[in-house]
Structure formats: structure tokens, C-alpha cells
Design a protein around this motif. Structure first.
Motif, mmCIF file in Angstrom:
data_model
loop_
_atom_site.group_PDB
_atom_site.id
_atom_site.type_symbol
_atom_site.label_atom_id
_atom_site.label_comp_id
_atom_site.label_asym_id
_atom_site.label_seq_id
_atom_site.Cartn_x
_atom_site.Cartn_y
_atom_site.Cartn_z
ATOM 1 N N LEU A 101 -12.150 10.973 19.532
ATOM 2 C CA LEU A 101 -13.137 11.437 18.564
ATOM 3 C C LEU A 101 -12.498 12.283 17.472
ATOM 4 O O LEU A 101 -13.051 12.413 16.382
ATOM 5 N N GLY A 102 -11.351 12.891 17.779
ATOM 6 C CA GLY A 102 -10.546 13.530 16.747
ATOM 7 C C GLY A 102 -10.804 14.993 16.489
ATOM 8 O O GLY A 102 -10.236 15.564 15.555
ATOM 9 N N PHE A 103 -11.629 15.652 17.317
ATOM 10 C CA PHE A 103 -11.968 17.049 17.058
ATOM 11 C C PHE A 103 -11.383 18.018 18.072
ATOM 12 O O PHE A 103 -11.776 19.191 18.120
ATOM 13 N N GLY A 104 -10.464 17.563 18.908
ATOM 14 C CA GLY A 104 -9.832 18.446 19.874
ATOM 15 C C GLY A 104 -10.632 18.587 21.153
ATOM 16 O O GLY A 104 -11.724 18.035 21.306
ATOM 17 N N ALA A 105 -10.072 19.350 22.090
ATOM 18 C CA ALA A 105 -10.670 19.467 23.424
ATOM 19 C C ALA A 105 -12.013 20.187 23.398
ATOM 20 O O ALA A 105 -12.959 19.793 24.090
ATOM 21 N N VAL A 106 -12.146 21.234 22.620
ATOM 22 C CA VAL A 106 -13.405 21.982 22.577
ATOM 23 C C VAL A 106 -14.468 21.218 21.782
ATOM 24 O O VAL A 106 -15.639 21.209 22.135
ATOM 25 N N ASP A 107 -14.041 20.555 20.716
ATOM 26 C CA ASP A 107 -14.902 19.672 19.921
ATOM 27 C C ASP A 107 -16.170 20.374 19.428
ATOM 28 O O ASP A 107 -17.282 20.041 19.833
ATOM 29 N N LEU A 108 -15.994 21.321 18.538
ATOM 30 C CA LEU A 108 -17.142 22.040 17.992
ATOM 31 C C LEU A 108 -18.060 21.140 17.172
ATOM 32 O O LEU A 108 -19.244 21.441 17.011
ATOM 33 N N ALA A 109 -17.532 20.025 16.669
ATOM 34 C CA ALA A 109 -18.354 19.114 15.876
ATOM 35 C C ALA A 109 -19.458 18.478 16.712
ATOM 36 O O ALA A 109 -20.544 18.188 16.209
#
Length: 227
Positions: A101-109
Motif C-alpha cells: 500500500l506504500g504508507f509504511g507499517a503504521v499506515d496513518l493514511a
């Protein structure tokens, strides 16, 4: 300010910001002192426009997730439209095929999303679109992310929902935006303005296009009502 100032429906990214998505401080007094209703209409999850309204000191009337989430503080109402389970299934299948998904492990998006899933704009879109179609969803390119979303919800249906709660008509509104996710909003608003950095879809559906870009374009769009 003119007594004929309309209520305002406005996008955030690319409209109230610069090209790095930083809020332009010049828009703050405009929104804070707009004499009519302000609706913040965005593709972001609800906490972002709610926080913006909170810090601006204006009523929390928001359309989030491209119409999937509508909150109207004046009537203490929250409406959700969209199949989040289907969107999550698309995301899982996308990962299973080796994509991210491209937003990292925490994925704030995606962390607070309630009706859709977003994928970073630099990720492959063709497999995402194929998976979305399998689940009855569509992929919306806002220029900042790919949104896997329900085709029955958009910013236009969101404004319809807001107006139903406030006993207003969408045709009363001035709408300002920059992306294809603003096109349906433009279709129902009484007046629509695309800032000059807008994509082709938004430009085609707008009543007028500003000469200036980003927040400068927003200030130009509302200038006739501030003179």
C-alpha cells in the motif's frame, strides 16, 4: 463581505495547500470568517478534516473519504456509505500479489478509514483496478493517492447528505477543488471553481478555472465574495 456570499464546499489537498500539501496560512482567516456554512470535502479520513475545522474554529461539517463519511455537527449526525470489508479484501489481495500500500507499517493514511482503502500513488494501479472491479469497487485517482472506494459514494452525494441535514440545497454552494474526486461535487454545486493545478476531469466539470494554482487559486476563486 457581500451579503450574497454563498455557503462554501472546499477540498483540502491541492486547494487549501501548497504543492507540498502544507496548509497555506492565508486561507485561515478566509475560512474562519466566512459568513456562511463551510463544508470541508476531502478524500482524507475523517480525523483530518475534523481537526482542521477544530483548529480553524469553525463548525465541524465534513465530507471525508470522497463522500463515504459525512459528519454534520449541527445535527450530531454521522453517515457511512461503502463496503469497508470489500475494500479491505482488495488490499489483502493486492498484498498477496506482492504489492504494498506504500504508507509504511503504521499506515496513518488508512488507520482511521471507515469506508475505503488508499494506496500510495507510486504503486502499480492496474492490478489494483482489476481487484477492485472483482469486488464491485472502483479506483479513484486523486493525484495524491489511489482510493479503493464504493462507486455509490462521492463528494456530490456527500453534499446532498449534508444539505439534507441542514435544510439547504447543494445549488446554494460555491465549490472549490482540484481533482477528479471533486467533479461530482462540481456537478451539484451552484457554482464550481477549479484551481489551475486541477486535473483534466475537474477542469472540464468546473464553471470557471482560476489563473493561480493551489491556495493562490482558492483565494482567487473566493475573491469575488470578499470584495
Amino acid at each position: 463581505m457581500s451579503s450574497e456570499t454563498p455557503p462554501l464546499a472546499v477540498d483540502i489537498d491541492g486547494t487549501l495547500t501548497d504543492d507540498q500539501r502544507a496548509l497555506d496560512p492565508r486561507v485561515i482567516p478566509v475560512l474562519r470568517h466566512w459568513p456562511e456554512r463551510v463544508v470541508v470535502a476531502t478524500g482524507k479520513a475523517m480525523p483530518f478534516p475534523i481537526a482542521l475545522c477544530e483548529f480553524l474554529g469553525i463548525g465541524r461539517t465534513v465530507i471525508a473519504e470522497n463522500g463515504g463519511v459525512v459528519f454534520v455537527e449541527a445535527t450530531d449526525s454521522l453517515e457511512l456509505v461503502g463496503d469497508k470489508d470489500a475494500a479491505d479484501a482488495v488490499a489483502a489481495a493486492y498484498r498477496d500479489r506482492g504489492y504494498d500500500l506504500g504508507f509504511g507499517a503504521v499506515d496513518l493514511a488508512n488507520r482511521w478509514r471507515e469506508t475505503e482503502v488508499v494506496v500510495q500513488i507510486d504503486q502499480p494501479v492496474a492490478p489494483l483496478e482489476a481487484l477492485a472491479e472483482e469486488h464491485g469497487l472502483v479506483v479513484l485517482d486523486t493525484g495524491y493517492a489511489y482510493h479503493v472506494t464504493d462507486p455509490s459514494a462521492d463528494k456530490g452525494t456527500g453534499l446532498d447528505a449534508v444539505c439534507a441535514h441542514l435544510d439547504r440545497e447543494p445549488s446554494e454552494f460555491l465549490a472549490v477543488g482540484d481533482s477528479e474526486n471533486d467533479a461530482q461535487l462540481f456537478d451539484v454545486a451552484g457554482e464550481s471553481v477549479a484551481v489551475s493545478n486541477a486535473d483534466a476531469t475537474a477542469r472540464e466539470r468546473a464553471d470557471r478555472i482560476t489563473e493561480a494554482s493551489y491556495a493562490d487559486g482558492f483565494l482567487e476563486a473566493v475573491a469575488p465574495y470578499r470584495e
